[in-house]
Design an enzyme around this catalytic site. Structure first.
Site, PDB file in Angstrom:
ATOM      1  N   GLU A   1      -6.342 -10.600  -1.080  1.00  0.00           N
ATOM      2  CA  GLU A   1      -7.141 -10.348   0.127  1.00  0.00           C
ATOM      3  C   GLU A   1      -8.622 -10.305  -0.229  1.00  0.00           C
ATOM      4  OE1 GLU A   1      -5.717  -6.899   2.265  1.00  0.00           O
ATOM      5  OE2 GLU A   1      -3.612  -7.422   1.917  1.00  0.00           O
TER       6      GLU A   1
ATOM      7  N   GLU B   1       0.797  -1.237   0.000  1.00  0.00           N
ATOM      8  CA  GLU B   1       0.000   0.000   0.000  1.00  0.00           C
ATOM      9  C   GLU B   1       0.827   1.283   0.000  1.00  0.00           C
ATOM     10  OE1 GLU B   1      -2.794  -0.401   3.224  1.00  0.00           O
ATOM     11  OE2 GLU B   1      -3.583  -2.277   2.442  1.00  0.00           O
TER      12      GLU B   1
ATOM     13  N   HIS C   1     -10.661  -6.021  -2.245  1.00  0.00           N
ATOM     14  CA  HIS C   1     -11.716  -5.830  -1.245  1.00  0.00           C
ATOM     15  C   HIS C   1     -12.859  -5.101  -1.945  1.00  0.00           C
ATOM     16  CE1 HIS C   1      -9.263  -7.077   2.146  1.00  0.00           C
ATOM     17  NE2 HIS C   1      -8.295  -6.278   1.753  1.00  0.00           N
TER      18      HIS C   1
ATOM     19  N   ASN D   1       1.987  -5.205  -3.132  1.00  0.00           N
ATOM     20  CA  ASN D   1       0.581  -5.493  -2.834  1.00  0.00           C
ATOM     21  C   ASN D   1      -0.183  -4.196  -2.558  1.00  0.00           C
ATOM     22  OD1 ASN D   1      -1.459  -7.539  -2.161  1.00  0.00           O
ATOM     23  ND2 ASN D   1      -1.301  -6.804  -0.049  1.00  0.00           N
TER      24      ASN D   1
ATOM     25  N   ASP E   1     -12.372 -10.233  -0.598  1.00  0.00           N
ATOM     26  CA  ASP E   1     -13.669 -10.323   0.073  1.00  0.00           C
ATOM     27  C   ASP E   1     -14.631  -9.424  -0.684  1.00  0.00           C
ATOM     28  OD1 ASP E   1     -12.852  -7.772   1.056  1.00  0.00           O
ATOM     29  OD2 ASP E   1     -12.548  -8.512   3.088  1.00  0.00           O
TER      30      ASP E   1
HETATM   31  O1  G3I Z   1      -5.815  -8.095  19.047  1.00  0.00           O
HETATM   32  C1  G3I Z   1      -6.194  -6.798  19.521  1.00  0.00           C
HETATM   33  C2  G3I Z   1      -7.044  -6.919  20.751  1.00  0.00           C
HETATM   34  O2  G3I Z   1      -6.290  -7.493  21.776  1.00  0.00           O
HETATM   35  C3  G3I Z   1      -7.541  -5.535  21.134  1.00  0.00           C
HETATM   36  O3  G3I Z   1      -8.434  -5.652  22.223  1.00  0.00           O
HETATM   37  C4  G3I Z   1      -8.247  -4.869  19.985  1.00  0.00           C
HETATM   38  C5  G3I Z   1      -8.669  -3.431  20.313  1.00  0.00           C
HETATM   39  O4  G3I Z   1      -8.789  -2.647  19.162  1.00  0.00           O
HETATM   40  O5  G3I Z   1      -7.367  -4.819  18.881  1.00  0.00           O
HETATM   41  C6  G3I Z   1      -6.962  -6.098  18.434  1.00  0.00           C
HETATM   42  O6  G3I Z   1      -6.116  -5.945  17.331  1.00  0.00           O
HETATM   43  C7  G3I Z   1      -6.751  -5.599  16.121  1.00  0.00           C
HETATM   44  C8  G3I Z   1      -6.354  -6.622  15.064  1.00  0.00           C
HETATM   45  O7  G3I Z   1      -6.882  -6.265  13.813  1.00  0.00           O
HETATM   46  C9  G3I Z   1      -6.840  -8.027  15.401  1.00  0.00           C
HETATM   47  O8  G3I Z   1      -8.225  -8.068  15.377  1.00  0.00           O
HETATM   48  C10 G3I Z   1      -6.274  -4.220  15.689  1.00  0.00           C
HETATM   49  O9  G3I Z   1      -6.767  -3.258  16.593  1.00  0.00           O
HETATM   50  C11 G3I Z   1      -6.775  -3.911  14.304  1.00  0.00           C
HETATM   51  O10 G3I Z   1      -6.167  -2.705  13.864  1.00  0.00           O
HETATM   52  C12 G3I Z   1      -6.393  -5.021  13.350  1.00  0.00           C
HETATM   53  O11 G3I Z   1      -6.968  -4.751  12.096  1.00  0.00           O
HETATM   54  C13 G3I Z   1      -6.358  -5.383  11.019  1.00  0.00           C
HETATM   55  C14 G3I Z   1      -6.035  -4.340   9.963  1.00  0.00           C
HETATM   56  O12 G3I Z   1      -5.482  -4.974   8.833  1.00  0.00           O
HETATM   57  C15 G3I Z   1      -5.033  -3.330  10.488  1.00  0.00           C
HETATM   58  O13 G3I Z   1      -4.705  -2.421   9.523  1.00  0.00           O
HETATM   59  C16 G3I Z   1      -7.312  -6.419  10.454  1.00  0.00           C
HETATM   60  O14 G3I Z   1      -7.473  -7.495  11.385  1.00  0.00           O
HETATM   61  C17 G3I Z   1      -6.752  -6.980   9.146  1.00  0.00           C
HETATM   62  O15 G3I Z   1      -7.731  -7.777   8.522  1.00  0.00           O
HETATM   63  C18 G3I Z   1      -6.412  -5.834   8.210  1.00  0.00           C
HETATM   64  O16 G3I Z   1      -5.840  -6.385   7.056  1.00  0.00           O
HETATM   65  C19 G3I Z   1      -5.490  -5.414   6.057  1.00  0.00           C
HETATM   66  C20 G3I Z   1      -4.258  -5.933   5.363  1.00  0.00           C
HETATM   67  O17 G3I Z   1      -3.226  -6.166   6.303  1.00  0.00           O
HETATM   68  C21 G3I Z   1      -3.788  -4.959   4.287  1.00  0.00           C
HETATM   69  N1  G3I Z   1      -4.856  -4.653   3.369  1.00  0.00           N
HETATM   70  C22 G3I Z   1      -6.097  -4.205   3.970  1.00  0.00           C
HETATM   71  C23 G3I Z   1      -6.584  -5.219   4.990  1.00  0.00           C
HETATM   72  C24 G3I Z   1      -7.931  -4.820   5.558  1.00  0.00           C
HETATM   73  O18 G3I Z   1      -7.850  -3.615   6.245  1.00  0.00           O
END
Ligand code: G3I
Length: 477
Positions: free
Chosen positions: A278, A171, A249, A213, A280
């Protein structure tokens, strides 16, 4: 990500009028759409991974380490998928929470599970403006550049031989019509930060394919044009890039573009693999099912589209669960989108003749990365033949050698490659080398010497200098 209806990194309110016009057009056509029939063929696979493998592709999913104790989740994961991507566990904040102190515990859980179940692993992501640890967010200039390169080197080295493809940079381009780079602390270290990251990744793991990516690059637009120009430039200058990931996405505001396949194809024409990384698609029922089918069909129609990864297993596992964008419902039941995806995988498409095999040993997988091979002809009779694909950059190269057994098969093989003056082999995988310059002999290792008639295997080596013009020959035993 606070606004989960938006594209990653792009708040909904930032969308432009041209985008809205697209939405309305697409929404209209979706309403009148009928189920696209993807008729399975006689030898159809019955799972996503098996069906993709029949077409020489992989079908993967993002995996979260904390769900590996959920038996429903794991049951689907290991039944359906032959590739996995760590959803968050390999990101910079997860793997290097303090500078130079690496933590691979959660990423290892995913990698070990995948390897135990014969799945290949996509690495995501080495260098990204987002999900940086706090210490890196506060850095700039040379210190940040060096920290980033150290991170790339350390993580790619740690997982060397276990990763089929790395999202080396994620990105890095801006949304909107500007067609430029995204501003970030990494970008402010200098425009060459992306190629520096790719070179560091290649040196650390020459067996992994190296991908750029991004999202909102799925159709032809200013952003994908800018990425295209970068890939073209990298290819022309020998910067080691092997593949481009299209996140894909989709939702009503960002539908599957009508030129999706054409866009994949134009990147493939640059000599790189393309991967859907990715996937969906928000929605439900027939409309959603048709859109998944369209995406699969587009990948299968592009010979260098080597695989598809969906961004989670059940709708409830999704980063935007309210949009029910995945192939299984919250209880793990197959949705119409699953059936449409499977049927599309079982229909048509351009087969890739050598299916990707997940690494089963610690030997690095070969980088099947490069432009059409400079070959020795396939054998007409017994014996074996060898062809080479070269991925070169200034001062170095990775060679992938394909060995093809002749009509009698092989019990073992030896490939002799004469390197040009000044070229030196520094590192070999899936074969053992005698010598490192001039005439070098590569012998099979224990698991890849025995080939049936016409069967192929690959090994590789990295070197310094230039290997251009090298022609390998093969003898069978
Ligand atoms: O695990 C913690 C948890 O302990 C805490 O209580 C909670 C509070 O916010 O956060 C949890 O972590 C989160 C994590 O996902 C696991 O669920 C993070 O805050 C959250 O920011 C994180 O989001 C991820 C996101 O990337 C971050 O940018 C998503 O799961 C993940 O699916 C998403 O994936 C991205 C790719 O890497 C890049 N392309 C876009 C894609 C979708 O946004």
């Amino acid at each position: 990500m606070s606004d989960k209806s938006a594209r990653p990194g792009q708040p909904a309110r930032a969308r432009s009028w041209p985008r809205l016009a697209l939405v309305l057009t697409a929404a209209g056509s979706l309403v009148v759409g009928t189920m696209i029939a993807f008729t399975p063929n006689a030898s159809a696979g019955t799972t996503l991974g098996a069906s993709a493998a029949e077409k020489g592709r992989y079908f993967g999913t993002a995996v979260a380490a904390n769900k590996l104790s959920d038996s429903t989740y794991v049951g689907i994961l290991n039944r359906e998928f032959n590739s996995v991507t760590a959803e968050n566990e390999m990101k910079w904040d997860a793997t290097e929470p303090s500078q130079n102190q690496f933590n691979y515990a959660n990423a290892d859980r995913i990698v070990n599970s995948a390897r135990a179940n014969g799945q290949q692993v996509r690495g995501h992501a080495l260098a990204w403006h987002s999900q940086q640890p706090g210490w890196a967010q506060n850095m700039s200039g040379t210190a940040l550049r060096n920290a980033m390169l150290n991170h790339v080197t350390q993580v790619a080295t740690y997982y060397r031989g276990k990763i089929s493809a790395w999202d080396v940079v994620n990105e890095a381009f801006a949304d909107g019509g500007g067609g430029g780079r995204r501003d970030s602390n990494l970008q402010r270290t200098g425009n060459d930060w992306i190629e520096a990251a790719f070179r560091a990744a290649r040196a650390a793991d020459p067996g992994a394919k190296l991908c750029y990516n991004d999202y909102n690059t799925d159709g032809q637009n200013a952003k994908s044009n800018a990425v295209y120009a970068m890939v073209q430039d990298f290819r022309s200058r020998g910067v080691p890039i092997d593949c481009v990931g299209f996140q894909s996405h989709f939702n009503a505001q960002s539908p599957v573009p009508n030129d999706y396949q054409a866009n994949l194809q134009r990147f493939a024409n640059l000599g790189v693999d393309v991967q859907i990384t990715e996937l969906d698609i928000e929605g439900s029922g027939t409309t959603q099912a048709n859109n998944f089918g369209r995406v699969v069909q587009a990948c299968l129609a592009v010979t260098r589209c080597t695989g598809i990864t969906v961004w989670g297993i059940r709708d409830t596992d999704s980063w935007r669960a309210s949009g029910t964008p995945l192939l299984f419902d919250g209880s793990g039941n197959k949705k119409a989108a699953y059936t449409s995806t499977l049927n599309a995988l079982n229909s048509g498409g351009n087969p890739i003749t050598t299916p990707p095999t997940p690494p089963t040993t610690t030997t690095p997988p070969p980088p099947t990365t490069t432009p059409p091979p400079t070959t020795t002809p396939p054998p007409g009779g017994a014996g074996c033949s060898a062809s080479v694909s070269l991925n070169s950059w200034t001062g170095g190269f990775v060679a992938t050698i394909r060995v093809t057994a002749g009509s009698s098969g092989t019990n073992g093989w030896t490939v002799t490659a004469t390197l040009p003056a000044g070229a030196t082999v520094t590192n070999t995988w899936s074969a053992t080398a005698s010598g490192n310059s001039g005439s070098v002999q590569f012998r099979n290792v224990s698991y890849n010497g025995r080939l049936t008639a016409g069967q192929t295997t690959e090994f590789g080596f990295q070197g310094t200098g230039s290997a251009t013009g090298m022609t390998p020959s093969c003898t069978a035993s």
